[in-house]
Design a protein around this motif. Structure first.
Motif, short mmCIF file in Angstrom:
data_model
loop_
_atom_site.label_atom_id
_atom_site.label_comp_id
_atom_site.label_asym_id
_atom_site.label_seq_id
_atom_site.Cartn_x
_atom_site.Cartn_y
_atom_site.Cartn_z
N LEU A 333 0.32 -1.24 0.38
CA LEU A 333 -0.25 -0.08 -0.26
C LEU A 333 0.56 1.08 -0.23
O LEU A 333 0.38 2.22 -0.62
CB LEU A 333 -1.44 -0.24 1.18
CG LEU A 333 -2.01 -1.13 1.26
CD1 LEU A 333 -2.59 -1.29 2.52
CD2 LEU A 333 -2.94 -1.22 -0.19
N SER A 334 1.78 1.22 0.79
CA SER A 334 3.58 2.69 0.38
C SER A 334 3.65 2.74 -0.51
O SER A 334 3.53 4.02 -0.69
CB SER A 334 3.75 2.25 1.43
OG SER A 334 4.86 3.39 1.75
N LEU A 335 3.80 1.28 -1.23
CA LEU A 335 5.04 1.60 -2.63
C LEU A 335 3.73 2.07 -3.62
O LEU A 335 4.16 2.29 -5.13
CB LEU A 335 5.89 0.27 -2.55
CG LEU A 335 6.19 -0.10 -1.80
CD1 LEU A 335 7.26 -1.48 -1.83
CD2 LEU A 335 7.46 0.61 -1.40
N GLY A 336 2.64 1.51 -3.42
CA GLY A 336 1.52 1.78 -4.77
C GLY A 336 0.88 3.03 -4.39
O GLY A 336 -0.19 2.97 -4.75
N MET A 337 0.77 3.70 -3.48
CA MET A 337 -0.38 5.13 -2.76
C MET A 337 0.21 5.85 -4.20
O MET A 337 -0.77 6.46 -3.91
CB MET A 337 1.01 5.74 -2.00
CG MET A 337 -0.27 7.04 -1.04
SD MET A 337 0.96 8.25 0.13
CE MET A 337 0.60 6.17 1.27
N GLY A 338 1.23 5.81 -4.72
CA GLY A 338 0.85 7.30 -5.56
C GLY A 338 0.71 8.70 -5.49
O GLY A 338 0.16 10.10 -5.21
N ILE A 373 6.06 0.05 -8.03
CA ILE A 373 4.35 -0.34 -7.86
C ILE A 373 4.30 -1.24 -8.56
O ILE A 373 3.52 -2.56 -8.16
CB ILE A 373 3.43 0.46 -9.48
CG1 ILE A 373 3.34 1.98 -8.98
CG2 ILE A 373 2.09 -0.12 -10.20
CD1 ILE A 373 2.71 2.59 -10.09
N GLU A 374 5.22 -2.04 -8.94
CA GLU A 374 5.70 -3.87 -9.53
C GLU A 374 6.06 -4.29 -8.89
O GLU A 374 5.45 -5.79 -8.64
CB GLU A 374 6.43 -3.98 -10.95
CG GLU A 374 5.99 -3.20 -12.12
CD GLU A 374 4.74 -3.96 -13.07
OE1 GLU A 374 4.98 -4.81 -12.77
OE2 GLU A 374 3.91 -3.30 -13.15
#
Length: 585
Positions: A333-338, A373-374
């Motif tokens: 959730l942190s790495l894909g927060m945008g 994201i990956e």
């Protein structure tokens, strides 16, 4: 005025309020003003400031009133420099530090309270013992809590406050004579002197508090040692400050009067009072208003901003559902927060991957954890939720109206990871309860907040989101319920309660948090300044890797300032700017 004890008794506040929503008001908090002659013609020089309602002026209670006191009513031993990067003498004219960095000796200047009586070491000693009295113990960084900053690291101070140490003589605060205060630390603290500028370390007029108790704040009773004193108040409406003629540096105080207008936090943000000339200084946090300053060439020069010193973040909620106990999901959730789009959905907020502002000396981009994201998708798949399938909706709890930051994060999670989410915008009382409660199975997620503090590593690592604060967040649901039940046990003495709570938190917290704790302890014990910075950076990185608190963006305070105002020097800390330097043309 609300008394100190009443504030501390506000429902649920011992359990904590959002660091941001409760105390800092980065979004939608207003302040401003313009009455009086104000010119150079020899008349009364005054201005008007608009700000939040002040429930109390007690500097030992976290509230907006604490910051008001620190801006210009009661002066501690040290003040910050105009840019907030260093300290300068105030009530203390000089100080010494022992070679081992453990003992600081402050030498008080000859100064008076506003009634003409001398400021003595006894006033400081009285204030510090009151600050640390066991019944005052609180969260330390949230609305209504006791304002003592635990990362000050004063010998036995926290232990005395918790009731573990019962003899005040064992606390590292002594007074050899009327003009000297000696403070001993447990371990060296690179941020100690900056910490001495905090409102909690202000003196209090012992004779006034002993005589008037809860009514010491009333205009007819209060005395101050700062550049201004209180002339009149109208509860929840206004406060009139006048120059303190007894102030030791009165010759350099330019204003005769400050008219402080109070605005309820729920009031719709507007620039009308400022544009009408009714207000000289007001805080501007509302995104729409900030855009107006960017787009209106007449307003643009009137916006004054402090350097970034605040962090917007998400903090893990406690839930009976253990799905977010899986660190892989929190990391995803942190790495894909945008963050790039989330932070920039609010004007003048910059994305950040660190819980330490980039204004802190020595900060580097590698101190944060870059988005990926990956990798986030792979982590979700490894945890059993490929493309977010099967993962319950992630709730974001916030007090008041939802920020564009929240709605953007929710959109990014769905777009980047397939994760569904929902916003829970509630009033302050409900927010307080949900933030600290063990929520039901269908309620998993994070609460949203922001906070600002002095720009040094020990404060941002050893105090804000410290190991002590972090440990309960990583407890399993059953362990956290035991932790909550223990706090309600009225039969336990303070020392016994503290011991039992610490035992649960220390032994049952996650391995990642234990590593963060060990590195922070090592950093706090490092004497060499350069080595200490590196040690704190290592601890901060370990905290990021717990993925309990997810940084979003960094920002600062912004102010609309009338062109006739001089000496306005905004700082990134909670008191924002000092009244002492203000003047009018």
């Amino acid at each position: 005025m609300t008394t100190r004890r009443q504030v501390l008794q506000w429902g649920g506040l011992a359990g904590g309020v959002s660091l941001a929503a409760a105390s800092c008001g980065f979004q939608g908090s207003n302040s401003g003003g313009g009455d009086g002659d104000g010119g150079g013609g020899g008349g009364e020089k005054s201005l008007t400031i608009q700000g939040p309602v002040l429930p109390t002026l007690d500097p030992q209670v976290i509230s907006d009133g604490m910051w008001m006191v620190n801006r210009g009513l009661i002066e501690g031993m040290l003040m910050q420099t105009d840019d907030g990067t260093d300290v300068q003498p105030a009530a203390a004219e000089s100080w010494d530090m022992s070679d081992d960095g453990l003992v600081y000796t402050f030498h008080l200047r000859e100064a008076n309270w506003s009634d003409g009586s001398p400021v003595t070491a006894d006033d400081f000693m009285y204030a510090y013992e009151r600050l640390l009295e066991p019944k005052s113990s609180g969260a330390g960084v949230t609305l209504g809590a006791n304002s003592y900053v635990s990362s000050m690291n004063i010998k036995n101070a926290l232990q005395f406050q918790q009731g573990v140490v019962e003899d005040w003589a064992e606390v590292g605060i002594k007074s050899p004579d009327d003009k000297t205060i000696e403070i001993t630390l447990t371990t060296p603290n690179q941020g100690f002197l900056m910490g001495m500028t905090h409102a909690s370390m202000c003196p209090l007029p012992k004779k006034v508090l002993e005589e008037h108790d809860a009514e010491w704040e009333k205009p007819e009773n209060i005395i101050t040692n700062g550049p201004f004193t209180v002339e009149a108040t109208q509860t929840n409406v206004s406060m009139t400050l006048v120059k303190n003629q007894e102030y030791w540096d009165a010759d350099n105080v330019q204003l005769d009067k400050i008219n402080y207008r109070m605005v309820e936090g729920s009031a719709a943000p507007t620039l009308v009072p400022f544009e009408n000339g009714e207000v000289d200084i007001m805080s501007v946090g509302d995104p729409a208003l900030l855009l107006r300053f960017d787009n209106d060439p007449n307003l643009t020069p009137r916006l004054h901003s402090a350097k970034p010193g605040s962090i917007y973040y998400l903090a893990l909620l406690h839930s009976k559902n253990e799905v977010l106990s899986d660190i892989r999901i929190r990391e995803a959730l942190s790495l894909g927060m945008g963050r790039e789009t989330a932070a920039q959905s609010v004007p003048k907020v910059e994305p950040t991957t660190s819980l330490v502002p980039q204004s802190v000396a020595g900060w580097e981009e590698s101190d944060g954890i870059a988005e990926d994201i990956e990798r986030a998708k792979q982590l979700l798949a490894d945890a059993g939720f490929p493309e977010g399938k099967g993962l319950p909706p992630i709730t974001i709890l916030n007090g008041g109206n939802p920020s564009p930051i929240i709605t953007t994060i929710m959109s990014n999670w769905e777009k980047n990871l397939g994760v569904k989410s929902k916003n829970d915008a509630v009033e302050a009382g409900v927010y307080v309860t949900k933030r600290s409660a063990l929520n039901d199975d269908n309620y998993v997620g994070f609460y949203y907040g922001s906070f600002a503090a002095e720009l040094n590593w020990s404060k941002w690592v050893g105090s804000l989101w410290s190991p002590t604060f972090t440990k309960p967040f990583s407890l399993a649901p059953d362990d956290y319920q035991e932790y909550l039940d223990l706090q309600k046990d009225k039969d336990l003495k303070p020392a016994e309660l503290t011991s039992k709570l610490n035992k649960i938190a220390n032994e049952r917290c996650s391995d990642e948090v234990k590593k963060f704790d060990e590195l922070t302890t090592a950093a706090m014990e490092t004497v060499d300044p350069d080595e200490a910075v590196q040690a704190f950076k290592a601890a901060a990185k370990a905290r990021e890797e717990c993925f309990i608190f997810l940084p979003i963006g960094q920002g600062g305070y912004h102010f609309a300032v009338n062109e006739r105002v001089t000496g306005f020097n905004p700082r990134p800390t909670g008191d924002q700017y000092y009244y002492k330097t203000l003047g009018v043309q």
